[in-house]
Design a protein around this motif. Structure first.
Motif, short mmCIF file in Angstrom:
data_model
loop_
_atom_site.label_atom_id
_atom_site.label_comp_id
_atom_site.label_asym_id
_atom_site.label_seq_id
_atom_site.Cartn_x
_atom_site.Cartn_y
_atom_site.Cartn_z
N TRP A 182 -5.75 5.68 3.05
CA TRP A 182 -4.33 5.36 3.20
C TRP A 182 -3.65 6.26 4.23
O TRP A 182 -2.71 5.83 4.92
CB TRP A 182 -3.61 5.39 1.85
CG TRP A 182 -3.97 4.23 0.97
CD1 TRP A 182 -4.58 4.27 -0.24
CD2 TRP A 182 -3.75 2.83 1.26
NE1 TRP A 182 -4.76 3.00 -0.74
CE2 TRP A 182 -4.26 2.09 0.16
CE3 TRP A 182 -3.20 2.13 2.33
CZ2 TRP A 182 -4.22 0.70 0.11
CZ3 TRP A 182 -3.16 0.75 2.28
CH2 TRP A 182 -3.66 0.05 1.18
N ASP B 34 -5.61 -3.52 2.48
CA ASP B 34 -6.23 -2.73 1.40
C ASP B 34 -7.75 -2.94 1.33
O ASP B 34 -8.32 -3.09 0.25
CB ASP B 34 -5.56 -3.02 0.05
CG ASP B 34 -5.60 -4.50 -0.34
OD1 ASP B 34 -6.10 -5.32 0.46
OD2 ASP B 34 -5.13 -4.84 -1.44
N TYR C 194 -2.33 5.48 -6.58
CA TYR C 194 -2.60 4.33 -5.70
C TYR C 194 -1.32 3.55 -5.43
O TYR C 194 -1.03 3.17 -4.30
CB TYR C 194 -3.65 3.43 -6.35
CG TYR C 194 -4.18 2.36 -5.42
CD1 TYR C 194 -5.27 2.61 -4.60
CD2 TYR C 194 -3.58 1.10 -5.35
CE1 TYR C 194 -5.76 1.64 -3.74
CE2 TYR C 194 -4.06 0.13 -4.49
CZ TYR C 194 -5.15 0.39 -3.69
OH TYR C 194 -5.62 -0.56 -2.83
N GLN C 195 -0.54 3.33 -6.49
CA GLN C 195 0.71 2.58 -6.34
C GLN C 195 1.69 3.30 -5.40
O GLN C 195 2.39 2.66 -4.61
CB GLN C 195 1.36 2.35 -7.71
CG GLN C 195 0.55 1.42 -8.61
CD GLN C 195 0.54 -0.01 -8.09
OE1 GLN C 195 1.57 -0.54 -7.68
NE2 GLN C 195 -0.63 -0.65 -8.09
N ILE D 90 0.60 2.46 -1.77
CA ILE D 90 0.94 1.13 -1.24
C ILE D 90 2.46 0.97 -1.10
O ILE D 90 2.93 0.28 -0.20
CB ILE D 90 0.28 -0.03 -2.03
CG1 ILE D 90 0.71 -0.08 -3.47
CG2 ILE D 90 -1.25 0.04 -1.93
CD1 ILE D 90 0.15 -1.31 -4.20
N GLN D 91 3.21 1.66 -1.96
CA GLN D 91 4.67 1.62 -1.80
C GLN D 91 5.07 2.32 -0.50
O GLN D 91 5.93 1.83 0.24
CB GLN D 91 5.35 2.28 -3.01
CG GLN D 91 6.87 2.34 -2.92
CD GLN D 91 7.51 0.95 -2.90
OE1 GLN D 91 6.91 -0.03 -3.34
NE2 GLN D 91 8.72 0.86 -2.35
N ALA E 150 4.38 0.03 2.35
CA ALA E 150 5.37 -1.06 2.41
C ALA E 150 6.66 -0.55 3.07
O ALA E 150 7.27 -1.25 3.89
CB ALA E 150 5.65 -1.59 1.01
N PRO F 6 -3.76 -8.24 1.62
CA PRO F 6 -3.64 -7.32 0.49
C PRO F 6 -3.56 -8.10 -0.82
O PRO F 6 -3.36 -9.31 -0.83
CB PRO F 6 -2.30 -6.62 0.76
CG PRO F 6 -1.67 -7.26 1.94
CD PRO F 6 -2.49 -8.43 2.34
N MET G 208 0.37 -5.60 -3.93
CA MET G 208 0.86 -5.02 -2.67
C MET G 208 1.79 -6.00 -1.97
O MET G 208 2.80 -5.60 -1.38
CB MET G 208 -0.32 -4.63 -1.77
CG MET G 208 0.12 -3.90 -0.52
SD MET G 208 -1.26 -3.08 0.31
CE MET G 208 -0.37 -2.30 1.66
N ARG H 156 5.28 -5.75 -3.12
CA ARG H 156 6.00 -4.60 -2.53
C ARG H 156 6.38 -4.89 -1.08
O ARG H 156 7.45 -4.48 -0.62
CB ARG H 156 5.13 -3.35 -2.62
CG ARG H 156 4.94 -2.86 -4.06
CD ARG H 156 4.07 -1.63 -4.11
NE ARG H 156 3.74 -1.24 -5.48
CZ ARG H 156 4.47 -0.43 -6.24
NH1 ARG H 156 5.60 0.07 -5.77
NH2 ARG H 156 4.10 -0.12 -7.47
#
Ligand SMILES: [Zn+2]
Ligand SMILES: [Zn+2]
Length: 289
Positions: free
Chosen positions: A151, A170, A189-190, A193-194, A197, A224, A228, A231
């Motif tokens: 990431w 992803d 992980y969240q 991805i936030q 975004a 994704p 994802m 988001r």
């Protein structure tokens, strides 16, 4: 509704079919347009020897072949000249000046490689064995560290810019079936991805909804994932459906599933590529229903 495929590999890199075969099949399938996005050569910049990028000495031939196809298919199928360019921290990326000067219609920026703290760089979409060895030897048995490195690279690529479409955002999940190495639901992980975004929301980059993993490897969902995409939708990031096709038959593979996923994520429109003008891509919105 009408579709296109802007993520297409031919025999110039690791695709199975020739440019002309892909154009014919795209036309038969009723696609609006077909964009070629061979893997840009990496050897000169990285020293990596691979069998999936365009060989350096075939690069000009690739550009010429797509330009010729564009002329041959004029009036029947819009053919676009693109590249899928690796972002390899410290070595190369889609923002490098040379890619801006080639007269490309668009550029896809993709992260396949991670550079571990020790050991050799590897690609996160290689075999499960290579992935496991990378975690063991490159990241001292710490899969979370690999996930963070992936990431970091995606984030770095977006911030550097110089490309139009974010490839398989992803991809890191490909070798992580059933959360074998790390949980896609974990706060860590969240959070990543936030963050992606939010960075994308402040850019003009379009995110592809890529069905290539479903087409080629039977992974269960798009790149994704739905989570994802939700988001991304909240940040108004535009999306386009692509197949990451490596053979003509897959040019619109699983597109209906991708459309369903977008609707579930709250999207009402995707975009379609209209060509580029003075080096800038032109997009138009297409309703998903
Ligand atoms: Zn790729
Ligand atoms: Zn690709």
């Amino acid at each position: 509704m009408r579709y296109s495929c802007l993520h297409t590999h031919s025999t110039f890199c690791d695709g199975q079919d020739a440019i002309e075969t892909l154009c014919s099949r795209a036309y038969e399938k009723g696609l609006l347009s077909l964009g070629f996005s061979s893997h840009a050569p990496v050897y000169r910049k990285t020293g990596f020897r691979t069998d999936w990028h365009i060989p350096e000495d075939r690069f000009e031939a690739y550009l010429d072949a797509v330009r010729l196809a564009r002329l041959r298919w004029e009036g029947k199928l819009q053919v676009f000249l693109g590249l899928e360019i690796d972002y390899i921290p410290g070595c190369m990326g889609p923002g490098d000046k040379e890619y801006q000067d080639l007269g490309l219609d668009y550029r896809i920026g993709s992260v396949h490689y991670v550079i571990p703290p020790q050991g050799a760089p590897f690609t996160v979409d290689d075999s499960p064995e290579v992935f496991a060895r990378g975690i063991r030897e490159g990241f001292s048995h710490d899969p979370e560290a690999l996930m963070e490195a992936y990431w970091d690279a995606v984030e770095g690529m977006i911030r550097t810019g110089g490309f139009d479409i974010l490839g398989h955002a992803d991809l890191i999940k490909k070798n992580n079936p059933q959360g074998r190495w790390f949980s896609l639901e974990s706060p860590g992980y969240q959070r990543r991805i936030q963050g992606i975004a939010e960075t994308l929301g402040a850019s003009s980059i379009v995110v592809e909804v890529n069905t290539g993993g479903i087409n080629r490897y039977r992974i269960p969902d798009t790149y994704p994932s739905l989570a994802m995409l939700r988001r991304l939708q909240a940040k108004h990031v535009p999306v386009i459906i692509t197949a990451d096709a490596h053979r003509a038959e897959d040019l619109d593979g699983h597109y209906e599933e991708a459309r369903e996923t977008l609707l579930q994520a709250g999207y009402t429109h995707m975009v379609l590529f209209q060509g580029s003008s003075q080096g800038r891509p032109c997009w138009r919105e297409e309703a998903l229903e």
